[in-house]
Design a protein around this motif. Structure first.
Motif, PDB file in Angstrom:
ATOM      1  N   ILE A   5      -5.134  -9.947  -4.627  1.00  0.00           N
ATOM      2  CA  ILE A   5      -5.625  -8.858  -3.781  1.00  0.00           C
ATOM      3  C   ILE A   5      -5.496  -7.522  -4.518  1.00  0.00           C
ATOM      4  N   ASP A   6      -4.363  -7.338  -5.224  1.00  0.00           N
ATOM      5  CA  ASP A   6      -4.194  -6.111  -6.006  1.00  0.00           C
ATOM      6  C   ASP A   6      -5.256  -6.005  -7.102  1.00  0.00           C
TER       7      ASP A   6
ATOM      8  N   ARG B 251     -10.865  -2.775  -8.217  1.00  0.00           N
ATOM      9  CA  ARG B 251     -12.313  -2.548  -8.315  1.00  0.00           C
ATOM     10  C   ARG B 251     -12.726  -1.492  -7.293  1.00  0.00           C
ATOM     11  N   GLU B 252     -13.585  -0.595  -7.685  1.00  0.00           N
ATOM     12  CA  GLU B 252     -14.035   0.462  -6.783  1.00  0.00           C
ATOM     13  C   GLU B 252     -15.022  -0.071  -5.749  1.00  0.00           C
TER      14      GLU B 252
ATOM     15  N   GLU C 163      -9.524 -13.901   0.826  1.00  0.00           N
ATOM     16  CA  GLU C 163      -8.281 -14.284   0.170  1.00  0.00           C
ATOM     17  C   GLU C 163      -7.315 -14.921   1.179  1.00  0.00           C
ATOM     18  N   ASP C 164      -6.711 -16.023   0.776  1.00  0.00           N
ATOM     19  CA  ASP C 164      -5.825 -16.767   1.679  1.00  0.00           C
ATOM     20  C   ASP C 164      -4.586 -15.963   2.081  1.00  0.00           C
TER      21      ASP C 164
ATOM     22  N   GLN D 173       3.445  -5.328   4.137  1.00  0.00           N
ATOM     23  CA  GLN D 173       3.304  -3.875   3.944  1.00  0.00           C
ATOM     24  C   GLN D 173       2.811  -3.525   2.528  1.00  0.00           C
ATOM     25  N   ASN D 174       1.835  -4.303   2.051  1.00  0.00           N
ATOM     26  CA  ASN D 174       1.190  -3.959   0.781  1.00  0.00           C
ATOM     27  C   ASN D 174       0.456  -2.626   0.978  1.00  0.00           C
ATOM     28  N   ARG D 175       1.010  -1.561   0.412  1.00  0.00           N
ATOM     29  CA  ARG D 175       0.518  -0.217   0.726  1.00  0.00           C
ATOM     30  C   ARG D 175      -0.941  -0.021   0.333  1.00  0.00           C
TER      31      ARG D 175
END
Length: 598
Positions: free
Chosen positions: A13-14, A19-20, A30-31, A40-42
């Motif tokens: 995911i990161d 990518r813009e 994404e699973d 809490q992935n900022r």
């Protein structure tokens, strides 16, 4: 050591967020998107909380997906969107609860013509319900400004998700003053009256059922809240309306006005039974474990006053129920089934007898309702639901609790009717002899024999002691001589032998004792059938989509229950210190054998 190896991996995911031109759909593919959101992935949260992303998420849970999509994947993205919106992350809650344009998009879902897609309705209800709990003031303010909100929810009440939404409004609003404000708003919107109007012959059965279940849940939730609130807190206005004579009369009018349908009778009677509830399932369990404290409610006299004039209508239902076609059962074709309507009338009569209200019992006596119920008991010999309710009625009459030295006159009259007009003893003897004849010819034992055994035992117990011992003794003496002889022989031989066969020999019988032993010895279980009744109600109650949330018990009650269980179990704990199961030690087989023996 773990840090010697480079085990840290960057989430895919990161990598996508680098990518813009990344899209929301790509991330939702994404699973681990939900896991990353809750972790809490900022970067992910900042992306999701953008206006266009939030609008797309809300659109997904409120818009019907294209019909040409494969069914497996049709609701994939709406489901993920709902999980993301209700992931209980503050940045998403804040954005959704404070952005009026997003709330308007959600509200627009209710403005569709019925029926709603049930899956989308559940997504909508879950999202709004989460906001009610997390952004209470903002959401309540928004909904109160919408004049037609309650009407729209009731228009879609055939979807169980709408029922859950109403219950969240009643149970999930904090603090107490704000909750009281919401209750007054719902009362001003005449929520109870509008739900009652839906329980009517002319209405769709699904709508009737959900309206009835909502009213039942409101009663239970309100009573639980009333028991917990401080003395100076204002009473629940919804409960006050539900328990009023005017409201109960309106419900009964709907049931018996025009053509009578089984659906309206069953759903309406369920509301009456909930109003007549005097104890809750959990607390009956605690009582059975030996704890005398239990939560109980005194039945409001206004409820009984409203029901009494309509007892004759319920009696007529027993005589002439809604028509039902023949059904095939495991014991043959049943040309005229008992039906759910008559079963619910039997449940109502049992509940009314347990209130010990003299005027109600007098009217039941005048109508000879017990005679009719016993007719059904023997006619439908395979319907154990009915048998249990009739047994409860008999027990309520024989075990009438009274603080006076003598039972009330109306209960003496009920006992007189039970043994004379209803011919209880003769019916027990005749049914038993008929069952013996059928079994002797190779037939099957009748399905009501277990309950008949218990009723016979109850009569015998009340001959030995009880509030009506003297009266029952006189009534037995007044039986014709041949019948009295048959009864004495039945009690001394047949019933005694049946009880012996029914006794389960347990491994440890130190707690078992016969009825002839010390009568003062207290049983760990209640003597009445309240526990069984509560469990029966629990089994047949309708489950809502979020049953655990709406069951009616809060954390404090479960904590109390757990504490009570621990207190009971403590006596079995060993005084020895707890061993470390991972400690290396020599195996001693003799010790193990001794432990198993113990």
């Amino acid at each position: 050591m773990f840090w010697k190896f480079d085990l840290h991996t960057t989430s895919h995911i990161d990598q996508l967020l680098d990518r813009e031109d990344v899209t929301l759909r790509e991330l939702m593919e994404e699973d681990d998107v939900l896991q990353e959101c809750k972790a809490q992935n900022r970067r992910l949260l900042l992306f999701l909380s953008q206006d266009h992303c939030m609008q797309e998420l809300v659109s997904l849970i409120t818009t019907e997906p294209p019909a040409d999509l494969e069914e497996r994947s049709r609701f994939k993205f709406p489901n993920i969107a709902c999980e993301l919106l209700t992931s209980d992350v503050s940045i998403i809650n804040d954005k959704l609860g404070t952005d009026e344009s997003l709330l308007e998009m959600l509200y627009h879902f209710l403005e569709q013509d019925p029926p709603l897609n049930p899956l989308l309705a559940s997504f909508f209800s879950k999202t709004i319900g989460n906001l009610i709990a997390r952004k209470t003031e903002q959401v309540i303010t928004f909904l109160k400004k919408k004049e037609g909100f309650i009407g729209l929810v009731l228009k879609h009440i055939d979807a169980s998700a709408m029922m859950d939404l109403l219950l969240r409004l009643i149970s999930c609003v904090e603090p107490a003053p704000l909750r009281q404000e919401v209750l007054h708003w719902l009362n001003e919107e005449k929520l109870v009256q509008r739900l009652t109007e839906l329980i009517h012959t002319g209405k769709d059965e699904e709508r009737q059922s959900n309206a009835s279940q909502t009213l039942c849940d409101i009663i239970r939730l309100s009573r639980d809240q009333a028991n917990q609130m401080q003395e100076n807190m204002e009473a629940d206005p919804l409960l006050a309306v539900l328990e009023s004579q005017e409201s109960v009369t309106g419900l009964l009018k709907n049931l018996f006005e025009g053509e009578r349908s089984e659906a309206s009778i069953v759903n309406g009677t369920q509301v009456l039974l909930t109003l007549l509830e005097t104890r809750r399932f959990l607390f009956v369990i605690l009582f059975s474990l030996g704890f005398s404290e239990e939560m109980s409610y005194t039945v409001n006299s206004s409820i009984l006053n409203a029901i009494e004039p309509h007892l004759k209508d319920f009696q007529q239902l027993l005589l002439d129920p809604p028509k039902k076609s023949a059904i095939l059962t495991t014991v043959g074709v049943l040309e005229q089934p008992l039906g759910n309507a008559r079963l619910h009338v039997a449940r109502l009569v049992a509940a009314l007898l347990q209130t010990n209200a003299p005027s109600i019992c007098q009217e039941l006596c005048n109508l000879a309702t017990m005679d009719l119920l016993l007719d059904l008991f023997f006619k439908y010999s395979w319907n154990n639901f009915l048998h249990f309710q009739v047994e409860l009625c008999v027990v309520a009459i024989l075990n009438h609790p009274s603080s006076e030295e003598r039972p009330s006159p109306v209960f003496l009259l009920l006992n007189l009717q039970l043994f004379q007009k209803c011919r209880l003893v003769q019916r027990i003897l005749d049914a038993w002899e008929e069952n013996d004849r059928i079994q002797a010819e190779g037939g099957t034992r009748r399905g009501n024999m277990g309950h008949l055994t218990r009723i016979a035992n109850m009569v015998v117990q009340n001959l030995e002691k009880g509030p009506v011992q003297a009266q029952i003794t006189d009534l037995i003496k007044e039986l014709p001589e041949d019948c009295r002889g048959r009864w004495e022989s039945f009690v001394d031989e047949t019933l005694r032998e049946t009880n012996r066969k029914n006794t389960v020999e347990l491994v440890s019988t130190h707690n078992m004792h016969s009825s002839s032993e010390d009568d003062d010895m207290e049983s760990p279980f209640p003597n009445d059938l309240s526990l069984q009744q509560a469990f029966s109600d629990y089994q047949i109650q309708q489950m809502t989509a979020n049953f655990v949330d709406q069951f009616g018990f809060n954390d404090e009650e479960f904590t109390a229950f757990e504490a009570c269980c621990k207190e009971k179990i403590r006596q079995f704990d060993d005084s020895e210190e707890e061993e470390d199961i991972w400690e290396e030690k020599e195996i001693n087989y003799a010790t193990q054998a001794k432990s198993r023996t113990r």
